[in-house]
Design a protein around this motif. Structure first.
Motif, PDB file in Angstrom:
ATOM      1  N   MET A   1       0.841  -1.190   0.000  1.00 37.32           N
ATOM      2  CA  MET A   1       0.000   0.000   0.000  1.00 37.32           C
ATOM      3  C   MET A   1       0.878   1.242   0.000  1.00 37.32           C
ATOM      4  O   MET A   1       2.000   1.226   0.491  1.00 37.32           O
ATOM      5  CB  MET A   1      -0.926   0.002   1.215  1.00 37.32           C
ATOM      6  N   SER A   2       0.350   2.307  -0.539  1.00 34.53           N
ATOM      7  CA  SER A   2       1.109   3.550  -0.590  1.00 34.53           C
ATOM      8  C   SER A   2       0.144   4.725  -0.630  1.00 34.53           C
ATOM      9  O   SER A   2      -1.012   4.590  -1.055  1.00 34.53           O
ATOM     10  CB  SER A   2       2.033   3.569  -1.810  1.00 34.53           C
ATOM     11  N   VAL A   3       0.626   5.869  -0.188  1.00 37.57           N
ATOM     12  CA  VAL A   3      -0.174   7.087  -0.206  1.00 37.57           C
ATOM     13  C   VAL A   3       0.166   7.871  -1.465  1.00 37.57           C
ATOM     14  O   VAL A   3       1.341   8.148  -1.733  1.00 37.57           O
ATOM     15  CB  VAL A   3       0.091   7.940   1.047  1.00 37.57           C
ATOM     16  N   ILE A   4      -0.853   8.216  -2.245  1.00 43.93           N
ATOM     17  CA  ILE A   4      -0.627   8.957  -3.483  1.00 43.93           C
ATOM     18  C   ILE A   4      -1.625  10.112  -3.580  1.00 43.93           C
ATOM     19  O   ILE A   4      -2.709  10.064  -2.989  1.00 43.93           O
ATOM     20  CB  ILE A   4      -0.747   8.062  -4.736  1.00 43.93           C
ATOM     21  N   CYS A  35       3.936  16.481  -8.136  1.00 41.32           N
ATOM     22  CA  CYS A  35       4.070  15.331  -9.036  1.00 41.32           C
ATOM     23  C   CYS A  35       5.217  15.508 -10.018  1.00 41.32           C
ATOM     24  O   CYS A  35       5.936  14.549 -10.343  1.00 41.32           O
ATOM     25  CB  CYS A  35       2.769  15.104  -9.805  1.00 41.32           C
ATOM     26  N   GLN A  38       8.699  14.091  -9.546  1.00 43.15           N
ATOM     27  CA  GLN A  38       8.945  12.659  -9.638  1.00 43.15           C
ATOM     28  C   GLN A  38       9.552  12.294 -10.987  1.00 43.15           C
ATOM     29  O   GLN A  38       9.381  13.007 -11.980  1.00 43.15           O
ATOM     30  CB  GLN A  38       7.635  11.884  -9.452  1.00 43.15           C
ATOM     31  N   THR A  66      -4.441   4.983 -11.999  1.00 42.25           N
ATOM     32  CA  THR A  66      -3.310   5.905 -11.968  1.00 42.25           C
ATOM     33  C   THR A  66      -3.272   6.677 -13.294  1.00 42.25           C
ATOM     34  O   THR A  66      -3.575   6.130 -14.358  1.00 42.25           O
ATOM     35  CB  THR A  66      -1.976   5.182 -11.774  1.00 42.25           C
ATOM     36  N   ASP A 105      -4.712   6.251   0.635  1.00 45.65           N
ATOM     37  CA  ASP A 105      -3.891   5.054   0.805  1.00 45.65           C
ATOM     38  C   ASP A 105      -4.417   4.018  -0.173  1.00 45.65           C
ATOM     39  O   ASP A 105      -5.586   3.605  -0.080  1.00 45.65           O
ATOM     40  CB  ASP A 105      -4.010   4.545   2.247  1.00 45.65           C
ATOM     41  N   ARG A 107      -3.726   0.566  -3.134  1.00 40.98           N
ATOM     42  CA  ARG A 107      -2.946  -0.614  -3.516  1.00 40.98           C
ATOM     43  C   ARG A 107      -3.330  -1.007  -4.941  1.00 40.98           C
ATOM     44  O   ARG A 107      -4.458  -0.740  -5.383  1.00 40.98           O
ATOM     45  CB  ARG A 107      -3.198  -1.774  -2.559  1.00 40.98           C
TER      46      ARG A 107
END
Length: 212
Positions: A1-4, A35, A38, A66, A105, A107
């Protein structure tokens, strides 16, 4: 999981689909600014369930895509023009406070049954429905003097039948509910069924409008 970072919209972004955006709200100006730091600038695009795109306070769905920024232009006063392309599906496990912009959060959401693939023969049945639909759209264009979306370029679609389903779904003039059903389908076979249902829905609308 990640926060985006997340971008709630009134439309569904499908994997592989292109998405142009005009960024003018301060919160999304901040999102884009971060953003672009990145190597692969990206964020999530999610359909708004209730509310509006501008101003916040909206209710959002829990499946998203995404969006990778493939082109950008600063046009003054912190605004941007973006060209994005849909990447992978993602599941939203939790929303974080919108500070300074929407965050979640998430995935990756891969197909749940890798055995539920389809072959080119099965895809051909869907393609035949699309040909019939675009023939009707052409008739509607002639009777109502409207612009046709143009027939999809079959040769330009990806090689695998699974990828063709995504590409074809992006070309059908369907409603957001149908697009969400396709995005939310658990596997390729279910996705084809959702696409076939959407084509049937659009066909019925066009046939109704063609009635004298």
């Amino acid at each position: 999981m990640s926060v985006i970072p997340m971008f709630p919209l009134g439309s569904v972004l499908l994997p592989g689909e292109h998405l142009p955006l005009h960024i003018f709200e301060p919160r999304y100006q901040a999102l884009v600014h971060e953003c672009l730091k990145q190597d692969d600038p990206s964020f999530g695009v999610v359909l708004i369930a209730r509310g509006h795109e501008a101003g916040g306070g909206d209710v959002r769905h829990d499946v998203a895509t995404t969006a990778h920024i493939i082109g950008h232009e600063a046009i003054g006063s912190g605004r941007y023009l973006l060209e994005c392309v849909g990447g992978e599906r993602i599941r939203i496990d939790a929303w974080l406070p919108d500070d300074p912009y929407p965050l979640a959060d998430v995935r990756p959401w891969h197909d749940e049954d890798s055995e539920s693939m389809i072959d080119d023969t099965e895809f051909d049945t869907t393609w035949a429905r699309v040909e019939d639909l675009y023939e009707l759209i052409g008739q509607l264009e002639a009777t109502e003097n409207i612009a046709s979306p143009g027939f999809p370029d079959f040769l330009g679609l990806p090689i695998s039948a699974a990828e063709k389903i995504w590409s074809l779904a992006a070309l059908i003039p369907m409603g957001q509910s149908d697009r969400l059903d396709i995005l939310s389908a658990p596997n390729v076979r279910a996705r084809k069924t959702a696409l076939d249902d959407a084509i049937e829905n659009v066909t019925a609308v066009v046939q109704f409008r063609l009635q004298p």
